[in-house]
Design an enzyme around this catalytic site. Structure first.
Site, PDB file in Angstrom:
ATOM      1  CE  LYS A   1      -3.882  -2.332   2.200  1.00 24.26           C
ATOM      2  NZ  LYS A   1      -4.596  -2.640   3.441  1.00 24.26           N
TER       3      LYS A   1
ATOM      4  CD  GLN B   1      -3.437  -4.177   6.681  1.00 20.59           C
ATOM      5  OE1 GLN B   1      -3.363  -3.200   5.933  1.00 20.59           O
ATOM      6  NE2 GLN B   1      -4.084  -5.279   6.350  1.00 20.59           N
TER       7      GLN B   1
ATOM      8  CG  ASP C   1      -9.399   0.210   4.813  1.00 21.43           C
ATOM      9  OD1 ASP C   1      -9.052  -0.059   3.651  1.00 21.43           O
ATOM     10  OD2 ASP C   1      -8.722  -0.068   5.818  1.00 21.43           O
TER      11      ASP C   1
END
Ligand code: NDP
Length: 293
Positions: A62, A106, A129
């Site tokens: 990422k 995460q 997200d």
């Protein structure tokens, strides 16, 4: 738009890598324009608690993708022993930081930390997200803001290949908060008639067999058999399963399904690359929205 005719008895392959590269180029162009207009580049804060090996790979990918698109990434790596209060404090700091347009925590978090509580603390306008209940709710109410990256990536892939969704019958296998459920909401938004299957679904083969669009998000290697797929269906395989041999396979029996499907995503190289591309796209959109006040 990429249009691929089905060649003989074999499905057209949906090349997620190629479409993701296109999305990333688009984002990079927008980043340049944004930087010229606002004197800064969009910023993504990436929080990784502890040292989960798989998470480290995702996080590294990422950050690399951010750098390639010109997005600045800020890394935070609190140890596994971080307390709930410390982590909430970090999220609060990032919520207030004007250089940060997106916040990504995460998952999974180490045991003892409540992922829901941490995710709920993220400012919904920075929730790139798309996991915050506000963003899920907005998607459910047909007014999406920040959309979960994997389902959004599936929709973009379908659009790029001219796969019609409105008026179709779709079956989503998997009902998790991060993939299956938002996927169903995306397909509903796109005008499909949606069935959602999960571990208690009674007759999975029949549910799959009547679908024009199949999305598999289970996490069980090749569980969806090729024989279940309707002739000409579009198959999106979200699953990523590492076999003991080291080979990565999806949730769909790829070779057999390819003989029946009209379109199919490979694993790897299908939905996976789209997820990161849509994360960049969400970060860019968030920066633009925030700059517009
Ligand atoms: P979860 O484990 O959270 O959810 C799995 C879902 O599958 C659940 O809804 C579960 O049902 C359902 N399920 C389990 N067994 C069966 C069964 N026998 N029949 C029907 N449904 C079943 O997984 P995720 O949603 O997080 O991930 C799914 C897969 O997608 C994984 O392989 C993951 O690695 C991959 N993934 C890939 C991404 C990408 O970018 N390509 C991104 C995110 C995930 P129930 O709700 O009843 O428990």
């Amino acid at each position: 738009m990429l249009m691929h005719a089905k060649a003989g008895n074999s499905a057209a392959i949906l090349d997620g890598k190629a479409v993701a590269a296109r999305v990333r180029t688009e984002v990079a162009e927008k980043v340049r324009a944004f930087s010229a207009a606002h004197g800064r580049v969009p910023g993504l804060a990436v929080v990784q608690v502890g040292h989960n090996a798989a998470s480290s790979v995702y996080v590294r990918n990422k950050k690399k993708a951010c750098a390639e698109a010109g997005i600045e990434s800020f890394s935070f790596d609190p140890p596994e022993t971080v307390t709930r209060q410390e982590l909430l404090g970090l999220v609060e700091l990032l919520n207030k930081d004007s250089r940060v347009d997106g916040i990504l925590v995460q998952l999974p978090l180490p045991e003892g930390l409540d992922a829901n509580e941490i995710m709920d603390a993220i400012d919904p306008s920075k929730d790139v997200d798309g996991f915050h209940p506000t963003n899920t709710g907005l998607l459910a109410q047909k007014r999406p803001l920040l959309r979960p990256c994997t389902p959004f990536g599936v929709i973009r892939l379908a659009q790029e290949y001219g796969i019609k969704l409105a008026g179709t019958r779709s079956t989503v296998v998997g009902a998790s908060n991060i993939v299956g459920r938002p996927m169903a909401l995306e397909l509903l938004l796109a005008g499909s008639t949606v069935t959602v299957c999960h571990s208690r679904t009674r007759d999975l083969p029949s549910e799959v067999a009547r679908a024009d669009i199949v999305v598999a998000a289970i996490g069980k290697p090749e569980m969806i058999k090729g024989a279940w797929i309707a002739e000409g269906a579009a198959v999106f395989d979200v699953g990523m399963n590492r076999l003991d041999s080291g080979r990565l396979v999806g949730d769909v029996e790829f070779t057999a399904a390819s003989q029946r499907a009209g379109w199919i995503t490979p694993v790897p190289g299908g939905v996976g690359p789209m997820t990161i591309a849509m994360l960049l796209s969400n970060t860019m959109d968030s920066a633009l929205r925030r700059a517009a006040g």
